[in-house]
Design a protein around this motif. Sequence first.
Motif, PDB file in Angstrom:
ATOM      1  N   LEU A 112       0.847  -1.188   0.000  1.00 19.94           N
ATOM      2  CA  LEU A 112       0.000   0.000   0.000  1.00 19.94           C
ATOM      3  C   LEU A 112       0.889   1.246   0.000  1.00 19.94           C
TER       4      LEU A 112
ATOM      5  N   PHE B  22      -2.206  -1.499  -5.400  1.00 22.03           N
ATOM      6  CA  PHE B  22      -3.372  -1.317  -4.522  1.00 22.03           C
ATOM      7  C   PHE B  22      -4.184  -2.606  -4.480  1.00 22.03           C
TER       8      PHE B  22
ATOM      9  N   LEU C  45      -6.482   3.422   3.031  1.00 20.32           N
ATOM     10  CA  LEU C  45      -6.450   3.837   1.628  1.00 20.32           C
ATOM     11  C   LEU C  45      -7.163   5.184   1.458  1.00 20.32           C
TER      12      LEU C  45
ATOM     13  N   ASP D 105      -7.904   7.020  -7.413  1.00 14.73           N
ATOM     14  CA  ASP D 105      -7.472   6.348  -6.178  1.00 14.73           C
ATOM     15  C   ASP D 105      -8.519   6.498  -5.082  1.00 14.73           C
TER      16      ASP D 105
END
Lengths: 322, 322
Positions: free
Chosen positions: A77, A117, A140, B114
């Motif tokens: 990550l 990711f 995230l 993202d």
Amino acid sequence: MSVSEMRDTLVAELDGVERLIDSIGQDADVPLLGQLLRHVLQAKGKRLRPRLAFMAARFGGFPIERLTLLGAAVELLHTASLVHDDLVDDAETRRGVAALHRIASPKAAVLVGDYLFAKSAALATATGSLDVMALFARTLMSICDGELREMSNANDDDRSLDQYYRRIEGKTASLFVAATEGGAILSGIGSVGEQAFREYGLNLGMAFQIADDILDFVGTPEVLGKPVGGDLRQGTLTLPAIWALEQLGDGVLRRAVDSKNPSNELLDEAIRFVGSSAAIPFAQREAEEFARRARYALAPLPEGPDRQALEDLATYAVRRRY
Amino acid sequence: MSVSEMRDTLVAELDGVERLIDSIGQDADVPLLGQLLRHVLQAKGKRLRPRLAFMAARFGGFPIERLTLLGAAVELLHTASLVHDDLVDDAETRRGVAALHRIASPKAAVLVGDYLFAKSAALATATGSLDVMALFARTLMSICDGELREMSNANDDDRSLDQYYRRIEGKTASLFVAATEGGAILSGIGSVGEQAFREYGLNLGMAFQIADDILDFVGTPEVLGKPVGGDLRQGTLTLPAIWALEQLGDGVLRRAVDSKNPSNELLDEAIRFVGSSAAIPFAQREAEEFARRARYALAPLPEGPDRQALEDLATYAVRRRY
């Protein structure tokens, strides 16, 4: 505890994380992807985040396989966010010369970051813990929030310390929390311990990032591996520059920040100004305060060498000298 | 069942998904992010994927709140992949004129994509199902795999039908699987039903994408909302062009594909050639075969209007006429 001593512990555990991460570059069955992944993953870093996950888990059960999955998930990550962050920073670097050669493959950076990711989500899921998955999703989101704040604030009027702290909480501290709280969850130490490790990770991450931002002004190009003052050159204001702008009036820093296209000489001068100003001891005190809070957060945990190692890590994080 | 009839069912359920998605643009507390999210989310599409999740869940329990979370998660995953896909395609479009104006904000596209991945992961986690989370992680990896294959194969020698099918499985069909299998998981119909919906979603997605790729050659600019032959113009070879290259020898299409910088006239001619060739009925038969497999996958499910609606959807997916 010194850096070299820390590196002598958890060797087997971190080897396991290393092997899992390496396997990701080997597994990819699209050849180009494998090549790009191996390129990205070869820069191994200190693996501080997986180490933190293992250190946290020592206070409860120590499910080595699930912790290895967590450690690799957090590290990937982190890597994914660096890949996209580098792309984003280059896209903005209109002052520098490097921007053009980066334009050659922004697509690869987008897709490799996305893939990391995805892989990270898969590893987090493989821990089998819904709480770890929820933590992963929050992390995230925090990272994105931090990056978006940085994008919104670069060369903008919103240059408060508060905004800075929210940015580094998202960008850096959230990943420390994922490691420490995740380790606590998987070790089954219960909610008080989880809360302790959430606060420890958060404050350690803040301290760590501030120390990094100080080094960016007071380090040397040789040890930094990049020019001094890289953030300011990219238009990103970190704690020392924000404080200096606020407190030290309208001098060379203000001129450099307000200029749309500052010369290298002006930037060099502004960076030297910040690095030798009272902004550095101020930032150092802030970092030490976060480190103190990190140590304090550990109070509910039993005393002993495991807790001492975590306290030492916080102390060390703000006293890095290169 | 016609399109307009389908749109009359599941109104309340899809409204719930719509409200949840809308709230994401409102919630963002970084103002720029909110603005960008609302821009991206305003193009609402047909919401086919959330609809599929609800349709699948009709065979078991119908946990409306968790299905709403799943529907929004799948839709946001789709939106995120489109945001990054558009960025990637534009970065590659060196033939067209549009590439320059897109270079202005690649960073926003990276970060908003993202953020949508993150939000989607958070919604999938909120369903509380580890199986849904695992499905979500697999889907994200499949999407990346498909996009990376597309990047590797554009203007490359590896232009086999097999590569095409693997690409569209990742890019499109995996999201259909996330919707249908996810709906089946949350409705608690058990492993036979889950398997049926995995195969249904996979084959429906393949049929759907092939039909889209046919339309790209035989549609009109007015109904497509973009120029005919957009994929070929971007250097992406889809089923009709791959088949025509393989089967119809060295003509205008070969010249257009092999040229580093084909003229618009050459591209127009190549697109007309493919669109009026035997490649179209071939592709249509392939799409119908996938639709047939999708209907066949439903065999273990009880007959009735709910199964009929899913069968009709597969039939309709390959008979779209604009």
